[in-house]
Design a protein around this motif. Structure first.
Motif, PDB file in Angstrom:
ATOM      1  N   ALA A 121       0.825  -1.211   0.000  1.00  0.00           N
ATOM      2  CA  ALA A 121       0.000   0.000   0.000  1.00  0.00           C
ATOM      3  C   ALA A 121       0.856   1.256   0.000  1.00  0.00           C
ATOM      4  CB  ALA A 121      -0.936  -0.009   1.214  1.00  0.00           C
ATOM      5  N   GLU A 122       2.000   1.204   0.674  1.00  0.00           N
ATOM      6  CA  GLU A 122       2.892   2.359   0.720  1.00  0.00           C
ATOM      7  C   GLU A 122       3.613   2.552  -0.621  1.00  0.00           C
ATOM      8  OE1 GLU A 122       3.723   1.869   5.512  1.00  0.00           O
ATOM      9  OE2 GLU A 122       4.904   0.764   4.028  1.00  0.00           O
ATOM     10  N   LEU A 123       3.945   1.450  -1.283  1.00  0.00           N
ATOM     11  CA  LEU A 123       4.520   1.561  -2.628  1.00  0.00           C
ATOM     12  C   LEU A 123       3.542   2.232  -3.577  1.00  0.00           C
ATOM     13  CD1 LEU A 123       6.234  -1.933  -3.033  1.00  0.00           C
ATOM     14  CD2 LEU A 123       7.357   0.259  -2.630  1.00  0.00           C
TER      15      LEU A 123
ATOM     16  N   PHE B  29       4.896   5.582  -5.074  1.00  0.00           N
ATOM     17  CA  PHE B  29       5.426   5.311  -6.413  1.00  0.00           C
ATOM     18  C   PHE B  29       4.342   5.115  -7.459  1.00  0.00           C
ATOM     19  CE2 PHE B  29       8.849   4.039  -3.593  1.00  0.00           C
ATOM     20  CZ  PHE B  29       9.999   4.407  -4.263  1.00  0.00           C
ATOM     21  N   ASN B  30       3.171   4.713  -6.976  1.00  0.00           N
ATOM     22  CA  ASN B  30       2.111   4.321  -7.919  1.00  0.00           C
ATOM     23  C   ASN B  30       2.645   3.257  -8.886  1.00  0.00           C
ATOM     24  OD1 ASN B  30      -0.493   4.348  -9.010  1.00  0.00           O
ATOM     25  ND2 ASN B  30       0.040   5.879 -10.553  1.00  0.00           N
ATOM     26  N   GLY B  31       3.458   2.354  -8.335  1.00  0.00           N
ATOM     27  CA  GLY B  31       4.062   1.317  -9.155  1.00  0.00           C
ATOM     28  C   GLY B  31       4.359   0.085  -8.325  1.00  0.00           C
ATOM     29  N   PRO B  32       4.652  -1.050  -8.982  1.00  0.00           N
ATOM     30  CA  PRO B  32       4.859  -2.316  -8.274  1.00  0.00           C
ATOM     31  C   PRO B  32       6.329  -2.564  -7.950  1.00  0.00           C
ATOM     32  CG  PRO B  32       4.710  -2.735 -10.612  1.00  0.00           C
ATOM     33  CD  PRO B  32       4.569  -1.245 -10.443  1.00  0.00           C
ATOM     34  N   ALA B  33       6.579  -3.400  -6.944  1.00  0.00           N
ATOM     35  CA  ALA B  33       7.937  -3.811  -6.608  1.00  0.00           C
ATOM     36  C   ALA B  33       8.578  -4.487  -7.814  1.00  0.00           C
ATOM     37  CB  ALA B  33       7.914  -4.766  -5.414  1.00  0.00           C
ATOM     38  N   GLY B  34       9.867  -4.254  -7.989  1.00  0.00           N
ATOM     39  CA  GLY B  34      10.589  -4.816  -9.118  1.00  0.00           C
ATOM     40  C   GLY B  34      10.667  -3.887 -10.315  1.00  0.00           C
ATOM     41  N   TYR B  35       9.824  -2.858 -10.326  1.00  0.00           N
ATOM     42  CA  TYR B  35       9.801  -1.922 -11.458  1.00  0.00           C
ATOM     43  C   TYR B  35       9.820  -0.472 -10.971  1.00  0.00           C
ATOM     44  CZ  TYR B  35       8.610  -6.142 -13.989  1.00  0.00           C
ATOM     45  OH  TYR B  35       8.643  -7.413 -14.515  1.00  0.00           O
TER      46      TYR B  35
END
Length: 597
Positions: free
Chosen positions: A332-334, A338-344
């Motif tokens: 939720a904090e990402l 970032f408005n984006g997913p982990a890894g990208y």
């Protein structure tokens, strides 16, 4: 005279299943310690004798520069609140209440308490400098006690504190401790290295650790064999070799590229056919900022960016941010930052604050990204990356700092050295800090200067782990059969082993020899047990005594066997020469320790 048959030395043939490191295994097998609870140990006869010898060395050397105190182990809350560490120490501090509800703690360290004494008693600059020390039990609620005496919840520490008029005075107190510490560890037979270190919760401008290399250590030390540079990886720096930059594509502006399934650094590098050094890695954290007095603590988003082949050093990051704690960002904090997913995750398009840990996102880049061009980074979009990314042109940051851990093989940071760093495990046996004004200022310590105006003394703090010295000595000197300690800290210098106690002549010879050695100043253990010679030899090899004299068949011809445990070498010596020969071996050991320190 100490007779083995009358002593409590409960040796074991096998170590407990949970004993992993050599010192833990052998200190238990040799009957030095027994575990009472997680991180809590009883010190038995042999262990206590060794610790007493370590303490004696520490006290003898510290008395040359300081005055010994003894402070309570149970401490009131108020001084810790004044310094700001009542909350700052977190769960590592044992806390309790008395029957009236007053809050107390068990002492982890005593900066605050020494400062209260100085605040109450020191009035004039003429009373400075002061160095006060104690040898005291400390308590720390370790979340994962392990390694025997390496990570425990109760331990003995020599902690000292200096009070000086100015930074030049602190430099002298720091250097005096440095010299004394080197003498202490040399006398204890340790092969140690002094390294630059992070001050951590102690605070201050400079600190130095004294480390002993061992695979059982939990600290990593980067050192240069060529110039003797050495630092804890929490502090170490290095020079990086130039990286061959990628050529730009198109007009050189950031270009969106579809990279399906490439969330890992290795996958990204393979997709673009680049070195991980040309990829910008993002590690996202939430950082805890302590509130000012009366204000609540708060969590803030932090985005760190560094080369794909580097790792974030969280201690360096905490220092750069001035944060108290870190934790990894949740999904939720990402999405929020970032408005984006982990890894990208990537830096382009992020809104960042201008002051670390202010409202919004703190963006911190490692200094190794400065000056780089045409790199690859995440696009904050699933299965997409950007290339042709130039730090400083395409994205900005809150601050730039050294936040990475050095890697083995990188170049030494010392000018003109040219050596390559090696990284090894080590255990800390001592740590000295220049505290500065952290405690004297916050706790209101003042004295009059020569003009009658108030002056705030500057402080230092200096610690030695008593059990750590014993543990490190075992770690550096052991084999399959047991361990050996330097004569200076061994429970006994020599064990006189009578191979057959049923033989009256051998028994009498052994007792006479042991008495003569003791009268000559040796610390002697007589093994007078009614056991087979092989059992006695195995026990002697196990329990850390550096020398053994075997009284056997050759005693009838006036000969005994002198065995040096460290090398396994043995020589036949005349009974009349045994004391002189033993003293010579002890002297040789001392000279070797001084030469290799």
């Amino acid at each position: 005279m100490h007779r083995w048959s009358k002593l409590f030395i409960p040796t074991l043939r096998e170590a407990p299943a949970d004993a992993e490191v050599a010192s833990h295994k052998f200190l238990i097998r040799a009957g030095y310690i027994r575990q009472l609870g997680a991180g809590i140990y009883n010190y038995l006869f042999l262990g206590q004798r060794s610790l007493n010898k370590v303490t004696t060395i520490v006290r003898e050397e510290m008395d040359k520069i300081g005055q010994e105190f003894l402070l309570p182990g149970i401490l009131p809350k108020e001084p810790w609140v004044e310094s700001g560490r009542w909350t700052g120490m977190g769960d590592n501090m044992f806390r309790l209440k008395d029957r009236k509800g007053a809050e107390l703690c068990l002492g982890m360290t005593h900066e605050e308490i020494m400062t209260t004494i100085a605040r109450s008693e020191l009035r004039s600059y003429k009373q400075l400098p002061q160095i006060w020390y104690q040898i005291q039990t400390k308590f720390r609620d370790e979340p994962r006690p392990k390694g025997g005496l390496l990570r425990v919840r109760q331990f003995i520490m020599k902690d000292s504190y200096s009070f000086d008029i100015d930074p030049a005075g602190l430099d002298k107190s720091f250097d005096r401790h440095d010299g004394v510490y080197r003498t202490i560890f040399t006398r204890c037979g340790l092969k140690f290295v002094a390294v630059e270190a992070d001050s951590g919760a102690m605070g201050g401008s400079q600190s130095q650790e004294f480390m002993v290399y061992t695979d059982a250590g939990e600290d990593l030390i980067a050192s240069c064999p060529r110039c003797k540079y050495a630092a804890n990886v929490e502090k170490a720096t290095s020079l990086l070799d130039p990286v061959e930059e990628m050529p730009p594509t198109g007009d050189g502006a950031p270009e969106l590229v579809h990279t399906p399934g490439c969330a890992a650094i290795a996958d990204v590098a393979a997709f673009f056919k680049i070195s991980p050094a040309s990829d910008i890695k993002c590690v996202a954290y939430m950082a805890l900022k302590r509130g000012a007095k009366g204000q609540p603590d708060s969590w803030h988003g932090v985005a760190t960016f560094l080369r794909g082949d580097h790792q974030v050093n969280e201690t360096k990051l905490l220092g750069a941010l001035g944060a108290a704690e870190l934790r990894t960002m949740q999904a939720a904090e990402l999405e929020q930052f970032f408005n984006g997913p982990a890894g990208y995750l990537g830096p382009i398009g992020l809104s960042h604050n201008d002051t670390p840990l202010a409202d919004g996102l703190t963006v911190i880049v490692d200094k190794s990204l400065e000056g780089r061009i045409n790199m690859v980074c995440g696009a904050n979009k699933l299965d997409y990356h950007l290339r042709n990314v130039v730090p400083g042109r395409d994205f900005k940051w809150t601050l730039s700092a050294d936040i990475r851990s050095v890697n083995e093989g990188e170049s030494c940071p010392v000018d003109s050295c040219g050596g390559k760093l090696v990284v090894g495990k080590a255990v800390e046996v001592g740590h000295i800090f220049k505290l500065g004004y952290k405690y004297s200022e916050s706790m209101g310590l003042r004295v009059d200067d020569p003009n009658g105006k108030e002056l705030t003394p500057i402080m230092g703090s200096y610690g030695i782990g008593i059990e750590r010295i014993l543990t490190a000595a075992v770690e550096q000197s052991n084999d399959a059969n047991g361990f050996w300690l330097p004569a200076s800290i061994a429970p006994f210098t020599v064990v006189v082993t009578v191979t057959n106690m049923a033989d009256p002549a051998l028994k009498a010879t052994g007792e006479t020899l042991a008495a003569e050695l003791e009268a000559g100043g040796m610390d002697v253990l007589l093994d007078d047990r009614d056991e087979r010679a092989g059992v006695k030899f195995k026990d002697a090899d196990l329990v850390g005594i550096p020398f053994r004299i075997n009284v056997g068949k050759k005693a009838a011809q006036g000969q005994v066997e002198l065995v040096t445990r460290a090398t396994g070498q043995s020589i036949d010596v005349a009974l009349a020469d045994a004391l002189a020969q033993l003293k010579a071996r002890v002297a040789e050991e001392t000279l070797l320790e001084e030469a290799t320190a």
